[in-house]
Write an enzyme that holds these catalytic residues in place. Sequence first.
Site, PDB file in Angstrom:
ATOM      1  N   HIS A 118       5.417   0.599  16.200  1.00  0.00           N
ATOM      2  CA  HIS A 118       4.026   0.369  15.803  1.00  0.00           C
ATOM      3  C   HIS A 118       3.169  -0.194  16.942  1.00  0.00           C
ATOM      4  CE1 HIS A 118       5.242   1.185  11.706  1.00  0.00           C
ATOM      5  NE2 HIS A 118       6.096   0.192  11.725  1.00  0.00           N
ATOM      6  N   GLU A 178       0.846  -1.193   0.000  1.00  0.00           N
ATOM      7  CA  GLU A 178       0.000   0.000   0.000  1.00  0.00           C
ATOM      8  C   GLU A 178       0.880   1.240   0.000  1.00  0.00           C
ATOM      9  OE1 GLU A 178      -4.161  -1.065   2.326  1.00  0.00           O
ATOM     10  OE2 GLU A 178      -2.513  -0.181   3.454  1.00  0.00           O
ATOM     11  N   ARG A 213     -12.189  -8.147  18.441  1.00  0.00           N
ATOM     12  CA  ARG A 213     -12.082  -8.458  19.869  1.00  0.00           C
ATOM     13  C   ARG A 213     -12.151  -7.161  20.655  1.00  0.00           C
ATOM     14  NH1 ARG A 213      -7.149  -6.274  20.599  1.00  0.00           N
ATOM     15  NH2 ARG A 213      -5.537  -6.578  19.026  1.00  0.00           N
TER      16      ARG A 213
END
Length: 442
Positions: free
Chosen positions: A235, A200, A293
Amino acid sequence: MFDSLLIANRGEIARRIGSTARAMGIRTIAVHSDIDARLPHVVEADTAVNLGASDPASSYLNIDAILAAAAETGAKAIHPGYGFLSEKADFAAAVIDVGLIWVGPSPEAISAMGDKVNARNLMARHGVPVAPGASDPVQDPDAAQAAADAVGFPVMVKAAAGGGGMGMAVAEDAASLAEQTTRISGFASRLFGSPDVLIERFYPRVRHIEVQILGLPDGTVVALGERECSVQRRHQKLVEETPSPALSPQQRAEILAASRRAGEAVDYRGAGTVEYLYDVDSGQFFFLEMNTRLQVEHPITEAVFGIDLVEAQLRIAAGETVEIPAEPKGHAIELRINAEDPKRFLPGPGVITGWREPAGEGVRIDAGYRDGDEVPRFYDSLMAKVVVHAPDRAQAIRLAAQAAADFEITGPKSNLAFHVELLGNPEFESGDYDTGIVGRMR
């Protein structure tokens, strides 16, 4: 409502789920590894079962052992928490196959969102914005180069089956693309069981914004505001706040509407989170992934909306109605207190020799440990979460800074000093920050 619940997790999230379940009159069943036998989530449960050795594969990732524990204790439902098996469609299916209630979305929804390429294409078909990128996965440098030629450098190379910020790298040119594709594909194959990679466009200045959704038993999907998650290292999130300082009312309405469409696309039930990258320069947001979740940072949504998301999960799993609050109030911040060095963020497990939690109005502590417990090397380094709620952002920052300064932990290393530093950082205080803020602090 079912009368017993096995919590297939450990630490602060198992303790937090157990607290709500017991308040609802549900018998709680904890599971644990050898090294976790004395942790609060075990001691506080009505029943506890030892799954086995301390390594995750022998305990918290052992589906057969967890199902055996459920059968042994007469559990009627299983809550997976987050991490471990929480986003494993085969675990959800196994729970359902033996006749237990699964507290979570369907195995089909988990599977649909578990592959980044499939999830990206599904979201695009349902009108959820996605970043420019390849619609098919790649595994080798030549295929990656063809995808990058169509997108334009720089590109993000991501493990298609990954999640949680793992298996990601930036490629600035053809040489680095070949290197990163080979590396990420190999990493993904080892860790996630699939060599597929997604290409991407990479945006250099982004914020990480996510939306809490609830899929109700009647098929309605509601969005309970957004959370700003841009304070990260490698991250991985360190600090979250809600509402995001970045969004205008119009942008907020758009991202909430997109998140409802995302949930509807997979007939979502229960609590989930739709994550986005927000390009600072253009003001556009793009779908990143859906976490099927409960999230670590769910308490800040609970604080501003006045809702218990675990209770909502349990009621939805039982087919009961859930009362949805209308509007959020105030501002909330969560600090993740990890057993790690506050400068380099390297793990620092060990035995806790001192533990004193902050307290006061607007301060909540979700902790998985107490004085005398061991933070082991086998699992995530999260020890506790500091959650504060105040009428506005400035007051929430001050309250969080005081709570971080008052929290005392000795024995293992902790990142408390980092939080004190961050909360006094002018860039963070301004609200005009992005995912590079931690790197700029270092």
